[in-house]
Design a protein around this motif. Structure first.
Motif, PDB file in Angstrom:
ATOM      1  N   ASN A  72      30.374  12.688 -91.567  1.00 41.13           N
ATOM      2  CA  ASN A  72      29.640  11.696 -91.071  1.00 41.13           C
ATOM      3  C   ASN A  72      29.757  11.401 -89.660  1.00 41.13           C
ATOM      4  OD1 ASN A  72      27.341  10.235 -91.267  1.00 41.13           O
ATOM      5  ND2 ASN A  72      27.746   8.823 -92.134  1.00 41.13           N
ATOM      6  N   SER A  73      29.651  10.584 -88.829  1.00 41.19           N
ATOM      7  CA  SER A  73      29.850  10.068 -88.097  1.00 41.19           C
ATOM      8  C   SER A  73      28.708   9.552 -86.786  1.00 41.19           C
ATOM      9  CB  SER A  73      30.549  11.438 -86.127  1.00 41.19           C
ATOM     10  OG  SER A  73      29.044  12.098 -86.713  1.00 41.19           O
ATOM     11  N   VAL A  74      29.484   8.593 -86.222  1.00 41.08           N
ATOM     12  CA  VAL A  74      28.153   7.617 -85.778  1.00 41.08           C
ATOM     13  C   VAL A  74      28.907   7.514 -84.523  1.00 41.08           C
ATOM     14  CG1 VAL A  74      29.357   5.861 -87.040  1.00 41.08           C
ATOM     15  CG2 VAL A  74      27.124   5.721 -85.750  1.00 41.08           C
ATOM     16  N   SER A  75      28.607   7.219 -82.944  1.00 42.87           N
ATOM     17  CA  SER A  75      28.888   6.944 -81.805  1.00 42.87           C
ATOM     18  C   SER A  75      28.044   6.549 -80.673  1.00 42.87           C
ATOM     19  CB  SER A  75      29.347   8.167 -81.115  1.00 42.87           C
ATOM     20  OG  SER A  75      28.626   8.425 -80.451  1.00 42.87           O
ATOM     21  N   VAL A  76      28.971   5.628 -80.035  1.00 44.84           N
ATOM     22  CA  VAL A  76      27.878   4.706 -78.920  1.00 44.84           C
ATOM     23  C   VAL A  76      28.630   5.032 -77.359  1.00 44.84           C
ATOM     24  CG1 VAL A  76      26.871   3.172 -80.601  1.00 44.84           C
ATOM     25  CG2 VAL A  76      29.233   2.447 -79.706  1.00 44.84           C
ATOM     26  N   SER A  77      28.084   4.879 -76.525  1.00 45.29           N
ATOM     27  CA  SER A  77      28.092   5.082 -75.223  1.00 45.29           C
ATOM     28  C   SER A  77      27.827   4.251 -73.863  1.00 45.29           C
ATOM     29  CB  SER A  77      28.096   6.493 -74.470  1.00 45.29           C
ATOM     30  OG  SER A  77      27.297   7.134 -74.975  1.00 45.29           O
ATOM     31  N   ILE A  78      28.296   3.248 -73.775  1.00 43.91           N
ATOM     32  CA  ILE A  78      27.383   2.503 -72.431  1.00 43.91           C
ATOM     33  C   ILE A  78      28.105   3.052 -71.176  1.00 43.91           C
ATOM     34  CG2 ILE A  78      29.111   1.043 -72.942  1.00 43.91           C
ATOM     35  CD1 ILE A  78      26.260  -0.845 -72.817  1.00 43.91           C
ATOM     36  N   THR A  79      28.052   2.160 -70.365  1.00 43.89           N
ATOM     37  CA  THR A  79      28.929   1.937 -68.797  1.00 43.89           C
ATOM     38  C   THR A  79      28.614   0.033 -68.679  1.00 43.89           C
ATOM     39  OG1 THR A  79      27.165   4.001 -67.448  1.00 43.89           O
ATOM     40  CG2 THR A  79      28.726   2.405 -66.611  1.00 43.89           C
ATOM     41  N   ILE A  80      30.239  -0.721 -68.571  1.00 51.65           N
ATOM     42  CA  ILE A  80      30.640  -1.393 -68.731  1.00 51.65           C
ATOM     43  C   ILE A  80      29.659  -2.018 -67.425  1.00 51.65           C
ATOM     44  CG2 ILE A  80      32.199  -3.372 -68.353  1.00 51.65           C
ATOM     45  CD1 ILE A  80      34.298  -1.118 -69.136  1.00 51.65           C
ATOM     46  N   PRO A  81      28.985  -3.186 -68.080  1.00 52.92           N
ATOM     47  CA  PRO A  81      28.089  -3.874 -66.965  1.00 52.92           C
ATOM     48  C   PRO A  81      29.476  -4.805 -65.964  1.00 52.92           C
ATOM     49  CG  PRO A  81      28.041  -5.002 -68.914  1.00 52.92           C
ATOM     50  CD  PRO A  81      29.091  -3.900 -69.482  1.00 52.92           C
ATOM     51  N   GLY A 102      30.116   6.343 -94.755  1.00 55.93           N
ATOM     52  CA  GLY A 102      29.323   5.628 -94.270  1.00 55.93           C
ATOM     53  C   GLY A 102      29.877   5.016 -92.533  1.00 55.93           C
ATOM     54  N   GLY A 103      29.125   4.341 -91.816  1.00 58.58           N
ATOM     55  CA  GLY A 103      30.409   3.832 -90.335  1.00 58.58           C
ATOM     56  C   GLY A 103      29.303   3.162 -89.278  1.00 58.58           C
ATOM     57  N   ARG A 104      30.336   2.809 -89.235  1.00 66.19           N
ATOM     58  CA  ARG A 104      29.538   1.665 -87.628  1.00 66.19           C
ATOM     59  C   ARG A 104      30.655   1.431 -86.688  1.00 66.19           C
ATOM     60  NH1 ARG A 104      25.940  -2.706 -87.054  1.00 66.19           N
ATOM     61  NH2 ARG A 104      26.821  -4.947 -85.918  1.00 66.19           N
ATOM     62  N   VAL A 105      29.960   1.152 -85.586  1.00 68.58           N
ATOM     63  CA  VAL A 105      30.603   1.216 -84.074  1.00 68.58           C
ATOM     64  C   VAL A 105      30.206  -0.229 -83.437  1.00 68.58           C
ATOM     65  CG1 VAL A 105      31.538   2.869 -84.389  1.00 68.58           C
ATOM     66  CG2 VAL A 105      29.876   3.301 -83.337  1.00 68.58           C
ATOM     67  N   ILE A 106      30.958  -0.931 -82.732  1.00 64.01           N
ATOM     68  CA  ILE A 106      30.555  -1.717 -81.701  1.00 64.01           C
ATOM     69  C   ILE A 106      31.310  -2.010 -80.781  1.00 64.01           C
ATOM     70  CG2 ILE A 106      29.968  -4.586 -81.987  1.00 64.01           C
ATOM     71  CD1 ILE A 106      30.527  -4.268 -84.905  1.00 64.01           C
ATOM     72  N   ILE A 107      30.899  -1.936 -79.438  1.00 61.03           N
ATOM     73  CA  ILE A 107      31.499  -2.402 -78.509  1.00 61.03           C
ATOM     74  C   ILE A 107      31.535  -3.952 -77.736  1.00 61.03           C
ATOM     75  CG2 ILE A 107      32.036  -1.354 -76.098  1.00 61.03           C
ATOM     76  CD1 ILE A 107      31.304   1.663 -76.634  1.00 61.03           C
ATOM     77  N   TYR A 108      31.607  -4.600 -77.602  1.00 57.35           N
ATOM     78  CA  TYR A 108      31.883  -6.085 -76.950  1.00 57.35           C
ATOM     79  C   TYR A 108      32.649  -5.939 -75.558  1.00 57.35           C
ATOM     80  CZ  TYR A 108      31.695  -7.914 -81.796  1.00 57.35           C
ATOM     81  OH  TYR A 108      31.137  -7.661 -83.111  1.00 57.35           O
ATOM     82  N   VAL A 109      31.645  -6.646 -74.517  1.00 53.06           N
ATOM     83  CA  VAL A 109      32.653  -6.418 -73.179  1.00 53.06           C
ATOM     84  C   VAL A 109      33.200  -7.784 -73.481  1.00 53.06           C
ATOM     85  CG1 VAL A 109      32.238  -6.337 -70.856  1.00 53.06           C
ATOM     86  CG2 VAL A 109      31.798  -4.674 -72.436  1.00 53.06           C
ATOM     87  N   GLY A 117      33.335 -10.343 -75.234  1.00 50.38           N
ATOM     88  CA  GLY A 117      33.319 -11.197 -76.339  1.00 50.38           C
ATOM     89  C   GLY A 117      31.925 -11.232 -76.538  1.00 50.38           C
ATOM     90  N   LYS A 118      31.235 -10.429 -75.723  1.00 47.52           N
ATOM     91  CA  LYS A 118      29.171 -10.266 -75.977  1.00 47.52           C
ATOM     92  C   LYS A 118      29.841  -8.610 -76.432  1.00 47.52           C
ATOM     93  CE  LYS A 118      24.615 -10.462 -74.293  1.00 47.52           C
ATOM     94  NZ  LYS A 118      24.325  -9.994 -72.647  1.00 47.52           N
ATOM     95  N   GLU A 119      28.335  -8.262 -77.535  1.00 41.78           N
ATOM     96  CA  GLU A 119      28.556  -6.860 -78.283  1.00 41.78           C
ATOM     97  C   GLU A 119      27.537  -6.728 -76.840  1.00 41.78           C
ATOM     98  OE1 GLU A 119      25.885  -5.305 -81.694  1.00 41.78           O
ATOM     99  OE2 GLU A 119      27.100  -7.247 -82.231  1.00 41.78           O
ATOM    100  N   ILE A 120      27.690  -5.686 -76.329  1.00 39.14           N
ATOM    101  CA  ILE A 120      26.697  -4.722 -75.675  1.00 39.14           C
ATOM    102  C   ILE A 120      25.766  -3.857 -76.443  1.00 39.14           C
ATOM    103  CG2 ILE A 120      26.987  -2.907 -73.916  1.00 39.14           C
ATOM    104  CD1 ILE A 120      27.351  -6.549 -73.110  1.00 39.14           C
ATOM    105  N   THR A 121      26.799  -3.097 -77.443  1.00 35.90           N
ATOM    106  CA  THR A 121      25.948  -1.756 -78.420  1.00 35.90           C
ATOM    107  C   THR A 121      26.482  -1.672 -79.367  1.00 35.90           C
ATOM    108  OG1 THR A 121      25.825   0.381 -78.522  1.00 35.90           O
ATOM    109  CG2 THR A 121      27.331   0.150 -77.089  1.00 35.90           C
ATOM    110  N   SER A 122      25.866  -1.105 -80.369  1.00 32.52           N
ATOM    111  CA  SER A 122      26.317  -1.121 -81.258  1.00 32.52           C
ATOM    112  C   SER A 122      25.508  -0.115 -82.486  1.00 32.52           C
ATOM    113  CB  SER A 122      26.527  -2.056 -82.780  1.00 32.52           C
ATOM    114  OG  SER A 122      25.453  -2.334 -83.178  1.00 32.52           O
TER     115      SER A 122
END
Length: 134
Positions: A125-134, A101-108, A110-115
């Motif tokens: 297995n693969s897991v991914s997230v994407s986001i435009t930085i606010p 399994g896996g987990r991915v997290i993006i913080y901006v 200091g605040k968790e933005i997406t996971s």
């Protein structure tokens, strides 16, 4: 003669106006830098399990890294401008008959933005997230 004076006056005014910049419109250099932290892991940490982490780097390109061998995690902190599109992907595979399994997290800043989480698949297995930085 009067017409040529008006022509040059009009031309000068047009050039002056075209060189003016709207001070209220942001340019890319005006966008603030944000602290972006990527955290990811693939589990279990066991013989025969390999992992690769792909992320958006400081230049806006893509980089890859392996996991920390002691705990199977990946962590990276970089500075990127607001409005930058970022992506984080964790991929794991094994030759053994086990679930990974896996987990991915993006913080901006200091605040968790997406996971995202993924678990329970055998062999890969693969897991991914994407986001435009606010």
């Amino acid at each position: 003669m009067k017409n040529s004076h008006f022509f040059f006056l009009f031309l000068s005014l047009a050039i002056l106006i075209s060189n003016c910049k709207d001070s209220n419109s942001p340019t890319s250099s005006d966008k603030p830098l944000r602290t972006v932290k990527y955290i990811a892991f693939i589990t279990p940490i066991a013989y025969g399990v390999s992992s690769t982490f792909t992320y958006t780097n400081e230049n806006g390109g893509t980089s890859q890294s392996g996991a920390n061998q002691s705990d199977g995690t990946f962590s990276k902190t970089i500075q990127l401008k607001s409005g930058t599109f970022v992506e984080l992907k964790a991929s794991g595979s094994t030759t053994r008959d086990i679930s990974i399994g896996g987990r991915v997290i993006i913080y901006v800043d200091g605040k968790e933005i997406t996971s995202s989480d993924a678990s329970g698949k055998k062999y890969s297995n693969s897991v991914s997230v994407s986001i435009t930085i606010p």
